[in-house]
Design a protein around this motif. Structure first.
Motif, PDB file in Angstrom:
ATOM      1  N   ILE A 265      -7.284  10.806   0.348  1.00  0.00           N
ATOM      2  CA  ILE A 265      -6.117  10.918  -0.538  1.00  0.00           C
ATOM      3  C   ILE A 265      -6.256  12.133  -1.450  1.00  0.00           C
ATOM      4  O   ILE A 265      -5.327  12.937  -1.587  1.00  0.00           O
TER       5      ILE A 265
ATOM      6  N   ARG B 165       1.280   6.651  -6.711  1.00  0.00           N
ATOM      7  CA  ARG B 165       0.115   7.504  -7.015  1.00  0.00           C
ATOM      8  C   ARG B 165       0.480   8.975  -6.805  1.00  0.00           C
ATOM      9  O   ARG B 165       0.144   9.837  -7.627  1.00  0.00           O
ATOM     10  N   PHE B 166       1.189   9.279  -5.707  1.00  0.00           N
ATOM     11  CA  PHE B 166       1.543  10.682  -5.448  1.00  0.00           C
ATOM     12  C   PHE B 166       2.586  11.201  -6.438  1.00  0.00           C
ATOM     13  O   PHE B 166       2.573  12.380  -6.783  1.00  0.00           O
TER      14      PHE B 166
ATOM     15  N   LEU C 126       0.847   3.957  -2.895  1.00  0.00           N
ATOM     16  CA  LEU C 126       0.534   5.367  -2.610  1.00  0.00           C
ATOM     17  C   LEU C 126       1.665   6.280  -3.081  1.00  0.00           C
ATOM     18  O   LEU C 126       1.417   7.360  -3.637  1.00  0.00           O
TER      19      LEU C 126
ATOM     20  N   LEU D 277       0.836  -1.212   0.000  1.00  0.00           N
ATOM     21  CA  LEU D 277       0.000   0.000   0.000  1.00  0.00           C
ATOM     22  C   LEU D 277       0.869   1.260   0.000  1.00  0.00           C
ATOM     23  O   LEU D 277       0.575   2.226  -0.714  1.00  0.00           O
ATOM     24  N   ILE D 278       1.935   1.230   0.796  1.00  0.00           N
ATOM     25  CA  ILE D 278       2.828   2.404   0.857  1.00  0.00           C
ATOM     26  C   ILE D 278       3.482   2.635  -0.503  1.00  0.00           C
ATOM     27  O   ILE D 278       3.544   3.771  -0.985  1.00  0.00           O
TER      28      ILE D 278
END
Ligand SMILES: O=C(O)C(=O)C[C@]1(C(=O)O)C=C[C@@H](O)C=C1
Length: 100
Positions: A82, A30-31, A27, A23-24
């Protein structure tokens, strides 16, 4: 309390740790991607948020969550959390662009 963790609990926690790591990483990717979007929007003078796009994403993720057996209310809250952070970054990027 005993120090010994039952093997089944230790194994489940190992899986949780792997999922949390994934997940990290997801993410972070994604960022990195939304950072590019922030620069594109600042270049084109587009607003930081796009409520129409968000409505589409919510509709899509709620349906995916339902199919996957995940609470759609939670899925929507997670996305909103998010996206709120992304918009904060977009605003900072636009402000930085204006002061350059
Ligand atoms: O797609 C965009 O326009 C974005 O800025 C990305 C994003 C997102 O994080 O998914 C963030 C803000 C917008 O309101 C909609 C979506």
């Amino acid at each position: 309390m005993s120090e010994t963790i039952p093997a089944e609990l230790a194994s489940a926690r190992g899986t949780i740790d792997n999922i949390d790591a994934a997940l990290i990483h997801l993410l972070a990717e994604r960022f990195k991607c939304t950072q590019r979007v922030g620069h594109i929007k600042a270049d084109l003078g587009l607003p930081p948020s796009d409520p129409g796009r968000e409505a589409e994403q919510i509709r899509r993720l709620r349906a995916l969550a339902e199919d996957a057996g995940l609470d759609p209310v939670f899925a929507e809250k997670f996305l909103s959390f998010i996206v709120e952070e992304v918009i904060r970054h977009h605003v900072a990027t636009a402000e930085q662009r204006q002061s350059d």
